[in-house]
Motif scaffolding. Structure first.
Motif, PDB file in Angstrom:
ATOM      1  N   VAL A  65      -8.985  11.390  -6.207  1.00 36.18           N
ATOM      2  CA  VAL A  65     -10.088  11.966  -6.483  1.00 36.18           C
ATOM      3  C   VAL A  65     -11.385  10.860  -7.038  1.00 36.18           C
ATOM      4  O   VAL A  65     -11.339  10.396  -7.985  1.00 36.18           O
ATOM      5  N   THR A  66     -12.108  10.918  -6.161  1.00 36.62           N
ATOM      6  CA  THR A  66     -13.297  10.023  -6.603  1.00 36.62           C
ATOM      7  C   THR A  66     -14.827  10.575  -6.168  1.00 36.62           C
ATOM      8  O   THR A  66     -14.752  11.799  -5.513  1.00 36.62           O
ATOM      9  N   VAL A  67     -15.839  10.002  -6.633  1.00 37.17           N
ATOM     10  CA  VAL A  67     -17.233  10.594  -6.394  1.00 37.17           C
ATOM     11  C   VAL A  67     -18.066   9.537  -6.028  1.00 37.17           C
ATOM     12  O   VAL A  67     -18.091   8.319  -6.557  1.00 37.17           O
ATOM     13  N   ARG A  68     -18.909   9.787  -5.087  1.00 37.99           N
ATOM     14  CA  ARG A  68     -19.954   8.964  -4.792  1.00 37.99           C
ATOM     15  C   ARG A  68     -21.088   9.272  -5.470  1.00 37.99           C
ATOM     16  O   ARG A  68     -21.809  10.373  -5.200  1.00 37.99           O
ATOM     17  N   ILE A  69     -21.750   8.514  -6.462  1.00 37.51           N
ATOM     18  CA  ILE A  69     -22.882   8.788  -7.189  1.00 37.51           C
ATOM     19  C   ILE A  69     -24.117   8.477  -6.573  1.00 37.51           C
ATOM     20  O   ILE A  69     -23.979   7.708  -5.475  1.00 37.51           O
ATOM     21  N   ASN A  70     -25.237   8.881  -7.112  1.00 35.55           N
ATOM     22  CA  ASN A  70     -26.384   8.305  -6.637  1.00 35.55           C
ATOM     23  C   ASN A  70     -26.770   6.884  -7.371  1.00 35.55           C
ATOM     24  O   ASN A  70     -26.138   6.485  -8.439  1.00 35.55           O
ATOM     25  N   PRO A  71     -27.415   5.699  -6.517  1.00 34.40           N
ATOM     26  CA  PRO A  71     -27.643   4.495  -7.122  1.00 34.40           C
ATOM     27  C   PRO A  71     -28.312   4.603  -8.607  1.00 34.40           C
ATOM     28  O   PRO A  71     -28.829   5.608  -8.971  1.00 34.40           O
ATOM     29  N   GLY A  77     -28.604   8.551 -10.940  1.00 30.79           N
ATOM     30  CA  GLY A  77     -27.352   8.075 -11.018  1.00 30.79           C
ATOM     31  C   GLY A  77     -26.646   8.094 -12.480  1.00 30.79           C
ATOM     32  O   GLY A  77     -25.493   8.501 -12.492  1.00 30.79           O
ATOM     33  N   LYS A  78     -27.440   7.903 -13.357  1.00 30.17           N
ATOM     34  CA  LYS A  78     -26.826   7.884 -14.915  1.00 30.17           C
ATOM     35  C   LYS A  78     -26.348   9.537 -15.134  1.00 30.17           C
ATOM     36  O   LYS A  78     -25.507   9.548 -16.021  1.00 30.17           O
ATOM     37  N   LYS A  79     -27.338  10.343 -14.546  1.00 28.50           N
ATOM     38  CA  LYS A  79     -27.023  11.538 -14.804  1.00 28.50           C
ATOM     39  C   LYS A  79     -25.556  12.231 -14.310  1.00 28.50           C
ATOM     40  O   LYS A  79     -24.872  13.182 -14.808  1.00 28.50           O
ATOM     41  N   ASP A  80     -25.508  11.583 -13.134  1.00 27.64           N
ATOM     42  CA  ASP A  80     -24.269  11.887 -12.339  1.00 27.64           C
ATOM     43  C   ASP A  80     -23.144  11.655 -13.290  1.00 27.64           C
ATOM     44  O   ASP A  80     -22.088  12.281 -13.477  1.00 27.64           O
ATOM     45  N   GLY A  91     -12.015   7.372  -9.738  1.00 27.09           N
ATOM     46  CA  GLY A  91     -12.838   6.353  -8.948  1.00 27.09           C
ATOM     47  C   GLY A  91     -14.355   6.795  -8.815  1.00 27.09           C
ATOM     48  O   GLY A  91     -14.365   8.090  -8.442  1.00 27.09           O
ATOM     49  N   ILE A  92     -15.135   5.661  -8.733  1.00 22.14           N
ATOM     50  CA  ILE A  92     -16.454   5.818  -8.492  1.00 22.14           C
ATOM     51  C   ILE A  92     -16.807   5.108  -7.293  1.00 22.14           C
ATOM     52  O   ILE A  92     -16.601   3.815  -7.397  1.00 22.14           O
ATOM     53  N   TYR A  93     -17.719   5.688  -6.468  1.00 27.38           N
ATOM     54  CA  TYR A  93     -17.999   5.018  -5.443  1.00 27.38           C
ATOM     55  C   TYR A  93     -19.580   4.718  -5.426  1.00 27.38           C
ATOM     56  O   TYR A  93     -20.355   5.488  -5.636  1.00 27.38           O
ATOM     57  N   LEU A  94     -20.027   3.244  -5.606  1.00 30.37           N
ATOM     58  CA  LEU A  94     -21.388   2.902  -6.001  1.00 30.37           C
ATOM     59  C   LEU A  94     -22.051   2.556  -4.803  1.00 30.37           C
ATOM     60  O   LEU A  94     -21.803   1.620  -4.091  1.00 30.37           O
ATOM     61  N   PRO A  95     -23.131   3.519  -4.324  1.00 32.08           N
ATOM     62  CA  PRO A  95     -23.941   3.110  -3.116  1.00 32.08           C
ATOM     63  C   PRO A  95     -25.119   2.074  -3.270  1.00 32.08           C
ATOM     64  O   PRO A  95     -25.440   1.872  -4.364  1.00 32.08           O
ATOM     65  N   LYS A  96     -25.219   1.455  -2.051  1.00 29.65           N
ATOM     66  CA  LYS A  96     -26.493   0.589  -2.055  1.00 29.65           C
ATOM     67  C   LYS A  96     -26.218  -0.579  -2.992  1.00 29.65           C
ATOM     68  O   LYS A  96     -27.074  -1.117  -3.742  1.00 29.65           O
ATOM     69  N   THR A  97     -24.882  -1.201  -3.123  1.00 28.82           N
ATOM     70  CA  THR A  97     -24.392  -2.238  -4.013  1.00 28.82           C
ATOM     71  C   THR A  97     -24.930  -3.491  -3.432  1.00 28.82           C
ATOM     72  O   THR A  97     -24.678  -3.825  -2.236  1.00 28.82           O
TER      73      THR A  97
END
Length: 296
Positions: A65-71, A77-80, A91-97
């Motif tokens: 179980v994971t979540v793609r947050i906002n950058p 992002g932080k609110k997510d 787990g967390i997927y971090l976009p635009k890394t």
């Protein structure tokens, strides 16, 4: 590492898909708060996913179980993170890394939140999505930036746009980037996961692309529709012939050891370390897929 052949993006603003996500059979579920959610729906989606993760009666099956947050560079992002960090989040997927600093910043925020919420520090894993030319060039630094990080993955659509190219059936636009991300992942000791195939009606095209990236060395591929999961699994699961050959390689190696020989052979072909590593990987993937018992 954990089996991650398939990873299904589930829109964070779709209650029906979220609640039923566990029935799809994906190795990984990624509840999406980024691209699939418009700015006007960010808050509602964040609250919905947060409540879903806290509701222990919802069954996600065997899926990670994971979540793609906002950058983190956006207002969201932080609110997510504040809303979704909880016991069931894996787990967390971090976009635009684009750099190791992006990963380190997220790691530090997660550590703080885990401590505040009484969770084991480090239990939530990180996955970096590389979607720009700068990110590709920094792939190794990104992949080795945190002990939490378990995989790097390519964001094909955004990367293609950043390159000024077009995605074509032959995959040439992303070929070099895929190689660089794979090399970075292997050098850092993490998994390499491939991007989505956007045409949900083209199962043959999806299968061919999935087979291609598996042969390159990738560990899995993302999906945007439940119908794509079985196709991806078929592409990433060893065939009976591959499993049998891998078994014979390991048996030949063990026989050589028992006989005190430093050289193993299968038929007329010498067995060297790369062949053994490939055989071990095939058997491990077969075990993870339930085709072999752990004792075999």
């Amino acid at each position: 590492m954990r089996l991650r052949r398939s990873r299904l993006y589930v829109p964070g603003n779709n209650p029906s898909m979220l609640v039923n996500a566990g029935v799809y059979g994906a190795d990984v579920l990624t509840f999406d708060l980024e691209d699939s959610v418009s700015p006007g729906e960010k808050l509602a989606a964040r609250l919905l996913v947060g409540e879903l993760l806290k509701e222990k009666t919802v069954d996600f099956g065997r899926s990670e179980v994971t979540v793609r947050i906002n950058p983190l560079s956006t207002p969201y992002g932080k609110k997510d993170l504040l809303e979704i960090v909880c016991e069931r989040l894996e787990g967390i997927y971090l976009p635009k890394t684009e750099s190791e600093e992006d990963v380190i910043k997220l790691d530090e925020l997660l550590t703080r939140l885990e401590e505040e919420k009484g969770l084991e520090v480090g239990r939530i894993k990180l996955f970096a999505i590389i979607e720009t030319a700068r990110g590709v060039l920094n792939a190794y630094q990104i992949a080795s930036a945190s002990k939490r990080l378990e995989a790097i993955t390519i964001g094909g659509e955004d990367l293609t746009a950043d390159l000024g190219g077009e995605r074509t059936p032959d995959g040439m636009t992303l070929f070099t980037a895929r190689q660089m991300i794979l090399l970075a992942a292997r050098a850092a000791g993490v998994q390499a996961l491939d991007t989505v195939y956007s045409d949900i009606k083209d199962s043959d095209g999806l299968y061919q692309e999935a087979v291609t990236v598996r042969k390159m060395g990738y560990d899995g591929k993302a999906a945007i529709h439940p119908s794509q999961i079985e196709v991806i699994h078929r592409a990433f699961t060893p065939t009976e012939e591959e499993i049998e050959y891998a078994r014979r390689v390991i048996e030949a190696l063990e026989t050589a050891k028992k006989e005190g020989s430093g050289v193993a052979a299968l038929g007329s072909k010498m067995i060297d370390r790369p062949i053994v590593k490939r055989a071990e990987r095939i058997l491990e993937r077969a075990k993870a897929a339930g085709l072999l018992s752990r004792e075999e």
